[in-house]
Write a protein that holds these residues in place. Structure first.
Motif, mmCIF file in Angstrom:
data_model
loop_
_atom_site.group_PDB
_atom_site.id
_atom_site.type_symbol
_atom_site.label_atom_id
_atom_site.label_comp_id
_atom_site.label_asym_id
_atom_site.label_seq_id
_atom_site.Cartn_x
_atom_site.Cartn_y
_atom_site.Cartn_z
ATOM 1 N N ALA A 121 9.674 29.986 -27.990
ATOM 2 C CA ALA A 121 10.020 30.604 -26.703
ATOM 3 C C ALA A 121 8.735 31.891 -26.806
ATOM 4 C CB ALA A 121 11.036 31.837 -27.348
ATOM 5 N N LEU A 122 8.237 32.287 -28.030
ATOM 6 C CA LEU A 122 6.858 32.930 -28.205
ATOM 7 C C LEU A 122 5.389 32.025 -27.530
ATOM 8 C CD1 LEU A 122 5.540 35.592 -29.116
ATOM 9 C CD2 LEU A 122 4.921 34.209 -31.346
ATOM 10 N N MET A 123 5.467 30.902 -27.444
ATOM 11 C CA MET A 123 4.202 30.310 -26.490
ATOM 12 C C MET A 123 4.418 30.074 -25.331
ATOM 13 S SD MET A 123 2.316 29.443 -29.428
ATOM 14 C CE MET A 123 2.974 30.603 -29.879
ATOM 15 N N VAL A 124 5.821 29.964 -24.628
ATOM 16 C CA VAL A 124 6.190 30.209 -23.130
ATOM 17 C C VAL A 124 6.407 31.938 -23.156
ATOM 18 C CG1 VAL A 124 8.269 30.284 -21.398
ATOM 19 C CG2 VAL A 124 7.878 28.248 -23.293
ATOM 20 N N PHE A 125 6.173 32.614 -23.784
ATOM 21 C CA PHE A 125 6.587 34.176 -23.210
ATOM 22 C C PHE A 125 4.361 34.344 -23.293
ATOM 23 C CE2 PHE A 125 5.221 38.222 -24.356
ATOM 24 C CZ PHE A 125 5.493 38.780 -23.539
ATOM 25 N N GLY A 126 3.595 34.007 -23.947
ATOM 26 C CA GLY A 126 2.599 34.298 -24.117
ATOM 27 C C GLY A 126 1.712 33.232 -23.013
ATOM 28 N N HIS A 127 2.320 31.808 -22.574
ATOM 29 C CA HIS A 127 1.253 31.241 -22.060
ATOM 30 C C HIS A 127 1.761 31.715 -20.459
ATOM 31 C CE1 HIS A 127 1.446 27.468 -19.045
ATOM 32 N NE2 HIS A 127 0.253 27.550 -19.599
ATOM 33 N N THR A 128 2.590 32.878 -19.755
ATOM 34 C CA THR A 128 2.768 32.810 -18.933
ATOM 35 C C THR A 128 2.045 34.616 -19.177
ATOM 36 O OG1 THR A 128 5.568 32.201 -18.908
ATOM 37 C CG2 THR A 128 4.736 33.992 -18.044
ATOM 38 N N VAL A 129 2.130 35.266 -19.940
ATOM 39 C CA VAL A 129 1.428 36.115 -19.635
ATOM 40 C C VAL A 129 -0.055 35.578 -19.599
ATOM 41 C CG1 VAL A 129 -0.073 38.004 -21.852
ATOM 42 C CG2 VAL A 129 2.371 37.401 -22.063
ATOM 43 N N ALA A 130 -0.778 34.612 -20.122
ATOM 44 C CA ALA A 130 -1.992 33.762 -19.743
ATOM 45 C C ALA A 130 -2.104 33.660 -18.227
ATOM 46 C CB ALA A 130 -2.094 32.776 -20.256
ATOM 47 N N GLY A 131 -1.301 33.249 -16.976
ATOM 48 C CA GLY A 131 -0.970 33.022 -16.028
ATOM 49 C C GLY A 131 -1.869 32.005 -15.812
ATOM 50 N N GLN A 132 -1.780 30.578 -16.585
ATOM 51 C CA GLN A 132 -2.101 29.436 -16.290
ATOM 52 C C GLN A 132 -1.216 28.056 -15.656
ATOM 53 O OE1 GLN A 132 -4.955 27.943 -19.140
ATOM 54 N NE2 GLN A 132 -5.674 29.686 -20.017
ATOM 55 N N ASN A 133 -0.693 29.114 -14.858
ATOM 56 C CA ASN A 133 0.267 27.555 -13.684
ATOM 57 C C ASN A 133 1.603 28.100 -14.750
ATOM 58 O OD1 ASN A 133 1.321 26.635 -11.389
ATOM 59 N ND2 ASN A 133 -0.113 25.833 -11.132
ATOM 60 N N CYS A 134 2.821 27.627 -14.492
ATOM 61 C CA CYS A 134 3.711 26.534 -15.416
ATOM 62 C C CYS A 134 3.333 26.291 -16.201
ATOM 63 C CB CYS A 134 5.635 27.337 -14.083
ATOM 64 S SG CYS A 134 5.239 25.846 -13.506
ATOM 65 N N LEU A 135 4.070 26.124 -17.311
ATOM 66 C CA LEU A 135 3.917 25.260 -18.394
ATOM 67 C C LEU A 135 4.445 23.345 -18.139
ATOM 68 C CD1 LEU A 135 2.808 25.237 -21.046
ATOM 69 C CD2 LEU A 135 5.324 25.748 -22.187
ATOM 70 N N TYR A 136 4.848 23.216 -17.067
ATOM 71 C CA TYR A 136 5.737 22.293 -16.667
ATOM 72 C C TYR A 136 4.329 21.261 -16.077
ATOM 73 C CZ TYR A 136 8.630 18.698 -14.583
ATOM 74 O OH TYR A 136 8.877 17.340 -14.167
ATOM 75 N N ILE A 137 3.987 22.627 -15.147
ATOM 76 C CA ILE A 137 2.453 22.011 -14.770
ATOM 77 C C ILE A 137 1.622 21.635 -15.679
ATOM 78 C CG2 ILE A 137 0.630 22.182 -12.517
ATOM 79 C CD1 ILE A 137 3.280 23.624 -10.792
ATOM 80 N N TRP A 138 1.503 22.170 -15.946
ATOM 81 C CA TRP A 138 0.717 22.418 -17.096
ATOM 82 C C TRP A 138 -0.126 21.198 -18.055
ATOM 83 C CZ3 TRP A 138 -1.996 22.049 -22.444
ATOM 84 C CH2 TRP A 138 -3.060 22.520 -21.948
ATOM 85 N N ILE A 139 1.347 20.876 -18.542
ATOM 86 C CA ILE A 139 1.442 19.348 -19.274
ATOM 87 C C ILE A 139 1.757 18.610 -19.081
ATOM 88 C CG2 ILE A 139 3.788 18.573 -20.487
ATOM 89 C CD1 ILE A 139 4.419 21.354 -21.386
ATOM 90 N N ARG A 140 2.090 18.526 -17.406
ATOM 91 C CA ARG A 140 2.193 17.017 -16.722
ATOM 92 C C ARG A 140 0.277 17.172 -16.631
ATOM 93 N NH1 ARG A 140 2.770 17.988 -10.660
ATOM 94 N NH2 ARG A 140 0.601 18.970 -10.825
ATOM 95 N N ASP A 141 -0.327 18.307 -15.949
ATOM 96 C CA ASP A 141 -1.747 17.852 -15.323
ATOM 97 C C ASP A 141 -2.439 17.447 -16.609
ATOM 98 O OD1 ASP A 141 -1.216 18.383 -13.387
ATOM 99 O OD2 ASP A 141 -2.360 20.655 -13.043
ATOM 100 N N HIS A 142 -2.260 17.783 -17.383
ATOM 101 C CA HIS A 142 -3.326 17.574 -19.054
ATOM 102 C C HIS A 142 -2.637 16.050 -19.889
ATOM 103 C CE1 HIS A 142 -5.937 18.909 -22.254
ATOM 104 N NE2 HIS A 142 -4.886 18.205 -23.494
ATOM 105 N N ARG A 143 -1.647 15.888 -19.384
ATOM 106 C CA ARG A 143 -0.536 14.416 -20.239
ATOM 107 C C ARG A 143 -1.573 13.148 -19.154
ATOM 108 N NH1 ARG A 143 5.831 14.719 -22.468
ATOM 109 N NH2 ARG A 143 4.931 16.030 -23.785
ATOM 110 N N LEU A 144 -1.766 13.881 -18.439
ATOM 111 C CA LEU A 144 -2.265 13.369 -16.420
ATOM 112 C C LEU A 144 -4.358 12.680 -17.026
ATOM 113 C CD1 LEU A 144 -1.864 11.475 -13.638
ATOM 114 C CD2 LEU A 144 -2.170 13.268 -13.236
ATOM 115 N N HIS A 145 -4.739 14.458 -17.585
ATOM 116 C CA HIS A 145 -5.975 13.758 -18.234
ATOM 117 C C HIS A 145 -6.119 13.049 -19.098
ATOM 118 C CE1 HIS A 145 -9.791 15.565 -19.593
ATOM 119 N NE2 HIS A 145 -8.763 15.531 -19.903
#
Length: 372
Positions: free
Chosen positions: A104-128
């Motif tokens: 929960a803390l990691m998701v909270f902090g990732h939201t503060v970072a403002g790097q798109n939603c985590l779902y898309i972030w993970i999809r793009d990085h696994r694709l990468h």
């Protein structure tokens, strides 16, 4: 069909209109040629954001209160850690397990970072990782520094990125309530946590101006963390050496590691993506690894995955570019080892792999505490 699928379908439809399908069996149709199309809204938007961030830097240095400066650095650092430790090493690569409150803390902090939603972030990085530096890689470094750094966010996706992205397995992510909650309410959460919270706290608690709060605590902080993250996609794929795997583009870049919390040892990371350390020695310019190790000592993290010295040595000898500081000097002859003349063996090398022994001791303490 959820929102993400609709967006992907719309992008694929646009790409077909603009250039035709990338895959066709009709020999009479002209060969598909991808033409990069600039999304001017994104391009102009990023230009405005960066100009605002430069103004925020000016305010940071000239008119911000000391507490505001410290607050900005604190928010930037903590949110960046949630990207490197949470979005990257925990969620994308599953390199360790942790308690629910850590997730929960990691998701909270990732939201503060403002790097798109985590779902898309993970999809793009696994694709990468699956299609690294090919046309199916969202930030394909073979197209140059600018494209892999920020340009990929200013153009329409290559059709292969869209097609391959649909096939990335995200079933584990779809079962995570924290990630899916963030995905559902991301725009609201971004507005509250990434923009309003950082600028309102200084205004309420030490009477900083909202003007400085917006340009310094929000804009300057946001764009700085984004660019440090993007350097992993660009500089860490272009400038450095390849001691572990020579036939890929990712490299070892000490400067990206220093400012990217340990994410710049990229040749190692792409060689062993499941290693929670994302680097050979774990704690050499790798603050994220230090944080994970601290969480393990506190009993909040367990089951860390990492490559053994034997695995690293085998990869270096078989596939490295010859720049590894120890194993590159070693050649196997008749089952033995021989070194270049004048090169002494460093007996402390294996001692740097202290993580395995310490992890075992920590696991023993956790088991004993559970029994007690």
């Amino acid at each position: 069909m959820d929102i993400l699928d609709k967006e992907l379908a719309a992008e694929a439809k646009n790409d077909r209109k603009d250039g035709g399908s990338p895959e066709t069996n009709d020999p009479h149709k002209p060969e598909y040629v991808y033409r990069r199309q600039i999304v001017w809204f994104n391009a102009i938007g990023f230009l405005v954001l960066h100009l605002g961030a430069l103004y925020g830097l000016y305010l940071f240095l000239t008119s911000s209160m000391v507490l505001t400066m410290l607050w900005t650095l604190l928010v930037a650092g903590l949110s960046a850690f949630c990207v490197t430790m949470g979005a990257h090493r925990l969620y994308t690569h599953r390199t360790f397990k942790c308690k629910d409150w850590v997730k929960a803390l990691m998701v909270f902090g990732h939201t503060v970072a403002g790097q798109n939603c985590l779902y898309i972030w993970i999809r793009d990085h696994r694709l990468h990782h699956k299609y690294s530096d090919t046309v199916a890689d969202p930030h394909n470094a073979s197209r140059g520094f600018f494209f892999s750094h920020i340009g990929w966010l200013m153009v329409r996706k290559h059709p292969e990125v869209i097609e391959k992205g649909k096939k990335i397995d995200l079933t584990d992510i779809e079962m995570d309530p924290y990630v899916m909650f963030q995905k559902k309410y991301y725009k609201i959460l971004f507005t509250i946590l990434a923009m309003l919270m950082p600028m309102v706290v200084p205004f309420v608690f030490w009477q900083e101006t909202l003007w400085n709060g917006f340009f310094v605590c929000f804009l300057f902080r946001l764009i700085t963390v984004l660019n440090l993250t993007w350097l992993v996609n660009s500089a860490a794929h272009l400038y450095g050496n390849k001691p572990f795997t020579n036939d890929i583009m990712p490299v070892e870049n000490v400067y990206v590691s220093m400012f990217g919390l340990g994410e710049g040892w990229h040749n190692y990371h792409h060689s062993f993506p499941w290693d929670y350390r994302a680097s050979e020695f774990g704690q050499y310019f790798n603050l994220t690894t230090m944080l994970i190790d601290f969480f393990e000592e506190m009993g909040w993290v367990w089951d860390k995955k990492y490559a053994t010295p034997a695995m690293v040595r085998s990869r270096v000898i078989k596939r490295g570019d010859g720049t590894h500081w120890k194993y590159s000097l070693t050649q196997m002859k008749d089952g033995g080892e021989s070194r270049e003349p004048g090169v002494e063996d460093d007996e402390t090398y294996e001692e740097l792999f202290w993580l395995e022994e310490r992890s075992a001791k920590t696991a023993e303490r956790v088991v004993e505490a559970q029994k007690g």
